[in-house]
Write an enzyme that holds these catalytic residues in place. Structure first.
Site, PDB file in Angstrom:
ATOM      1  N   HIS A  42       0.845  -1.191   0.000  1.00  0.00           N
ATOM      2  CA  HIS A  42       0.000   0.000   0.000  1.00  0.00           C
ATOM      3  C   HIS A  42       0.882   1.242   0.000  1.00  0.00           C
ATOM      4  CE1 HIS A  42       1.167  -0.362   4.207  1.00  0.00           C
ATOM      5  NE2 HIS A  42       0.968   0.946   4.275  1.00  0.00           N
ATOM      6  N   HIS A 124       5.313   6.062  -1.187  1.00  0.00           N
ATOM      7  CA  HIS A 124       6.130   4.891  -1.508  1.00  0.00           C
ATOM      8  C   HIS A 124       5.405   3.622  -1.069  1.00  0.00           C
ATOM      9  CE1 HIS A 124       7.035   5.646   2.714  1.00  0.00           C
ATOM     10  NE2 HIS A 124       7.328   4.355   2.802  1.00  0.00           N
TER      11      HIS A 124
END
Length: 173
Positions: A42, A124
């Protein structure tokens, strides 16, 4: 008895994007570390940490009040951060729509007593934790991620992965 929950807001990939992100793990050197389970991949929007029961309703309301538009991410970069010792994938350029989503969510959460993160936002996907330094790499084939919703997720480490479960989801419109 109700309990504190370890919560965070995130962008949660669909199955196709998840498969492509998991495939990026094969590009990393086969080094020591803790591989992130594919179902846990995620992009964090806001990390809340341990949230008391009496604050959880406010957090849900704050997220429901977010107005943001769908956008696309181009995950085209692999890199390593030495201090947290993680290998990650992310966009070279952060879309303005993502920055507005993070800012709006953070502003709404302050009404619930949540403190904003101190470091600048850098989207990220963590691929590998507790690893040794690796090389930065521009991906020959980027992962295109159409973002149409965000989620509130709970962290439940210590059991069998996946360690994260979605509590609630909100569409971007």
């Amino acid at each position: 008895m109700a309990r504190n929950k370890r919560l965070f807001f995130a962008l949660w990939p669909d199955q196709e994007v998840r498969s492509q992100l998991a495939g990026l793990q094969t590009l990393l050197p086969q080094v020591q570390g803790n591989w992130v389970h594919p179902m846990d991949l995620h992009i964090t929007l806001q990390f809340l940490g341990s949230v008391p029961v009496n604050q959880q309703h406010c957090i849900l309301q704050a997220a429901s009040a977010v107005q943001a538009v769908p956008f696309a991410l181009e995950i085209n970069h692999l890199d390593f951060w030495p201090k947290p010792r993680i290998a990650w994938a992310g966009p070279e350029k952060t879309p303005e729509e993502l920055l507005r989503l993070v800012k709006t969510l953070g502003r709404n959460l302050r009404e619930c007593g949540c403190k904003p993160e101190k470091s600048p936002y850098r989207p990220h996907v963590t691929l590998l934790r507790k690893t040794t330094p690796g090389m930065a790499l521009v991906l020959p084939q980027p992962v295109f991620w159409p973002v149409e919703h965000f989620v509130l997720a709970e962290s439940c480490p210590g059991s069998e992965p996946p360690w994260y479960k979605i509590v609630e989801s909100w569409p971007l419109s």
